[in-house]
Design an enzyme around this catalytic site. Structure first.
Site, mmCIF file in Angstrom:
data_model
loop_
_atom_site.group_PDB
_atom_site.id
_atom_site.type_symbol
_atom_site.label_atom_id
_atom_site.label_comp_id
_atom_site.label_asym_id
_atom_site.label_seq_id
_atom_site.Cartn_x
_atom_site.Cartn_y
_atom_site.Cartn_z
ATOM 1 N N CYS A 84 0.249 -1.295 -0.016
ATOM 2 C CA CYS A 84 0.364 0.105 0.070
ATOM 3 C C CYS A 84 0.891 1.377 0.054
ATOM 4 C CB CYS A 84 -1.299 -0.131 1.395
ATOM 5 S SG CYS A 84 -1.850 1.752 1.172
ATOM 6 N N CYS A 199 -0.336 3.673 -6.428
ATOM 7 C CA CYS A 199 -1.332 3.458 -5.687
ATOM 8 C C CYS A 199 -1.801 1.439 -6.164
ATOM 9 C CB CYS A 199 -3.003 3.702 -5.532
ATOM 10 S SG CYS A 199 -4.138 3.272 -4.811
#
Length: 247
Positions: A84, A199
């Protein structure tokens, strides 16, 4: 289990699934034993990192991820990965909790870009990511050190990036045309030499619709390769049978 690693929580479930798929595919396995030994923490209840960074929520993701790190340490992980990007804002705080290495996704990604799209020939790198990761500037240090100029979108284009993340991927919808339209905006309208997918939800789109003809720097794909290399190095170092080395 020996020499296993842990995939920490903190990313969306679909992004977690995508990371594991990409990683498994990279192994080129021909039998069960060729795959890597790992544990996945799909910690879906970790609060939204962007909402906290931008002050839209007081629900801090750090205690959730800190507990994951403590558990991974307790079960004997050789190293950890956190697929992440936005959560890397707190990587130093998480690393301080454990002697076990947590790989840096931003650093690995910029290192990969430096080899494939070096700043000397590709100085302008468009940044696609959450507003939280932009605000936290998690890629700024590694990019500056490598000589890149990170190019941020204006609010209108950021809204399109955010829609891909939250309205498309997190909702289970993948739209190739909308994804390609944003890529082209960076490459053509912003005159970028490469585009960084910062992302993991965007990496889900890149997995579904690979475009090798475009100068895309996919952070998730890079982290998967770095994870594979590290896991294989550990296995080979400790494998008593040299005939299995490299499998």
């Amino acid at each position: 289990m020996r020499n296993f690693f842990v995939v920490l929580g903190g990313m969306g479930t679909l992004a977690t699934e995508s990371f594991v798929r990409v990683l498994d595919r990279l192994t080129g396995a021909h039998r069960d034993q060729d795959f890597l030994d790992y544990v996945v923490f799909n910690h879906a209840t970790v609060p939204d990192r962007t909402d906290f960074i931008l002050g839209r929520s007081k629900d801090d993701p750090f205690p959730y991820l800190a507990e994951d790190v403590r558990q991974a340490t307790a079960i004997g992980a050789s190293f950890m990965v956190m697929a992440c990007n936005t959560a890397h804002q707190i990587l130093p705080r998480l690393q301080a909790l454990t002697p076990v290495p947590i790989l840096s996704m931003p650093q690995a990604t910029i290192d990969w870009a430096d080899r494939h799209y070096p700043a000397k020939s590709h100085p302008r790198m468009g940044y696609m990511g959450t507003e939280g990761s932009r605000h936290a500037a998690i890629y700024q240090g590694p990019a500056d050190s490598a000589g890149y100029r990170l190019v941020d979108p204006d609010q209108a284009l950021q809204d399109r990036v955010s829609a891909l993340i939250y309205d498309d991927v997190k909702e289970g919808r993948l739209d190739r045309d909308r994804y390609l339209g944003v890529l082209n905006a960076f490459l053509n309208d912003y005159h970028c030499d490469s585009v960084l997918l910062g992302c993991t939800e965007l990496s889900v789109l890149n997995e579904a619709y690979p475009m090798p003809q475009l100068p895309i720097v996919d952070s998730q794909a890079v982290l998967a390769q770095v994870t594979l290399d590290r896991a294989r190095a550990l296995r080979n170092r400790n494998d008593p049978d040299p005939s299995t080395a490299g499998r």
